[in-house]
Design a protein around this motif. Structure first.
Motif, PDB file in Angstrom:
ATOM      1  N   PHE A  31       0.960  -0.844  -0.186  1.00 24.99           N
ATOM      2  CA  PHE A  31       0.254   0.233  -0.237  1.00 24.99           C
ATOM      3  C   PHE A  31       1.335   1.134  -0.010  1.00 24.99           C
ATOM      4  N   CYS A  32       0.419   2.402  -0.378  1.00 26.65           N
ATOM      5  CA  CYS A  32       0.945   3.749  -1.013  1.00 26.65           C
ATOM      6  C   CYS A  32       0.545   4.408   0.220  1.00 26.65           C
ATOM      7  N   PRO A  33       0.652   4.832   0.964  1.00 27.09           N
ATOM      8  CA  PRO A  33       0.614   6.000   2.008  1.00 27.09           C
ATOM      9  C   PRO A  33       0.135   7.142   1.606  1.00 27.09           C
ATOM     10  N   THR A  34       0.881   7.449   0.903  1.00 29.12           N
ATOM     11  CA  THR A  34       0.689   9.332   0.058  1.00 29.12           C
ATOM     12  C   THR A  34      -0.434   9.105  -1.097  1.00 29.12           C
ATOM     13  N   CYS A  35      -0.517   8.434  -2.022  1.00 27.46           N
ATOM     14  CA  CYS A  35      -0.915   7.820  -3.363  1.00 27.46           C
ATOM     15  C   CYS A  35      -3.139   7.137  -2.913  1.00 27.46           C
ATOM     16  N   GLN A  36      -2.677   6.337  -1.236  1.00 34.20           N
ATOM     17  CA  GLN A  36      -3.480   5.706  -1.476  1.00 34.20           C
ATOM     18  C   GLN A  36      -3.215   4.168  -2.167  1.00 34.20           C
ATOM     19  N   LYS A  53       8.336   0.729  -4.413  1.00 34.04           N
ATOM     20  CA  LYS A  53       8.181   2.019  -4.046  1.00 34.04           C
ATOM     21  C   LYS A  53       6.900   1.891  -5.758  1.00 34.04           C
ATOM     22  N   CYS A  54       6.438   2.961  -5.241  1.00 37.24           N
ATOM     23  CA  CYS A  54       5.025   3.385  -4.852  1.00 37.24           C
ATOM     24  C   CYS A  54       5.270   3.640  -7.143  1.00 37.24           C
ATOM     25  N   ASP A  55       4.288   3.625  -7.877  1.00 34.73           N
ATOM     26  CA  ASP A  55       4.750   4.085  -9.633  1.00 34.73           C
ATOM     27  C   ASP A  55       4.383   5.525  -9.328  1.00 34.73           C
ATOM     28  N   ASN A  56       3.643   5.871  -8.633  1.00 32.99           N
ATOM     29  CA  ASN A  56       2.803   7.408  -8.849  1.00 32.99           C
ATOM     30  C   ASN A  56       4.275   8.249  -8.154  1.00 32.99           C
ATOM     31  N   ASP A  57       4.273   8.140  -7.193  1.00 31.99           N
ATOM     32  CA  ASP A  57       5.206   8.997  -6.391  1.00 31.99           C
ATOM     33  C   ASP A  57       6.244   8.274  -6.012  1.00 31.99           C
ATOM     34  N   ASN A  58       6.653   7.229  -6.010  1.00 28.57           N
ATOM     35  CA  ASN A  58       8.010   6.481  -5.277  1.00 28.57           C
ATOM     36  C   ASN A  58       8.086   6.787  -3.863  1.00 28.57           C
TER      37      ASN A  58
HETATM   38 ZN   LIG Z   1       1.656   6.372  -4.222  1.00 30.13          ZN
END
Ligand SMILES: [Zn+2]
Length: 117
Positions: A31-36, A53-58
């Motif tokens: 889970f990405c805590p930044t963009c959910q 790592k998140c694809d959207n915001d690393n």
């Molecule tokens: Zn993210």
């Protein structure tokens, strides 16, 4: 029970996936805590491009408490206890369709359609 509030069902559908499969799937969730956004390292189409790592915001991906194996197994135990009487009821009424849901989603959908047509 729905029958107690005068709701009459033609069919009840139970989508069957064994607990170990569910645990394996859930334990792959990240889970990405930044963009959910939710990823899954065990599902080809849901893997992050860079591990962890998140694809959207690393952002560093995390495992949510709810997705930890012991928590998933605990929730499954509760689910089985609460659901068994309902499953038994509809089976006894000959209204229950049990569908193997550990397959391609399109195949599962076709099985559901064939049960309700
Ligand atoms: Zn993210």
């Amino acid at each position: 029970m729905l029958v107690d509030v005068n709701v009459v069902l033609d069919k009840a559908i139970s989508l069957e996936v064994d607990d170990d499969t569910i645990v394996t799937r859930m334990s792959g969730r990240r889970f990405c805590p930044t963009c959910q956004t939710t990823f899954n390292v065990r599902v080809e189409s849901m893997r992050p491009q860079v591990e962890g790592k998140c694809d959207n915001d690393n952002t560093d991906l995390i495992i949510r408490h709810d997705d930890e194996e012991n928590v998933v197994r605990y929730r499954l135990d509760i689910y089985h206890v609460q659901t068994k009487p309902i499953i038994d009821y509809y089976r006894n009424e000959s209204l229950l369709a049990e569908i193997n849901a550990d397959r391609d989603p399109n195949e599962v959908f076709k099985s559901i359609l064939s049960e309700i047509q």
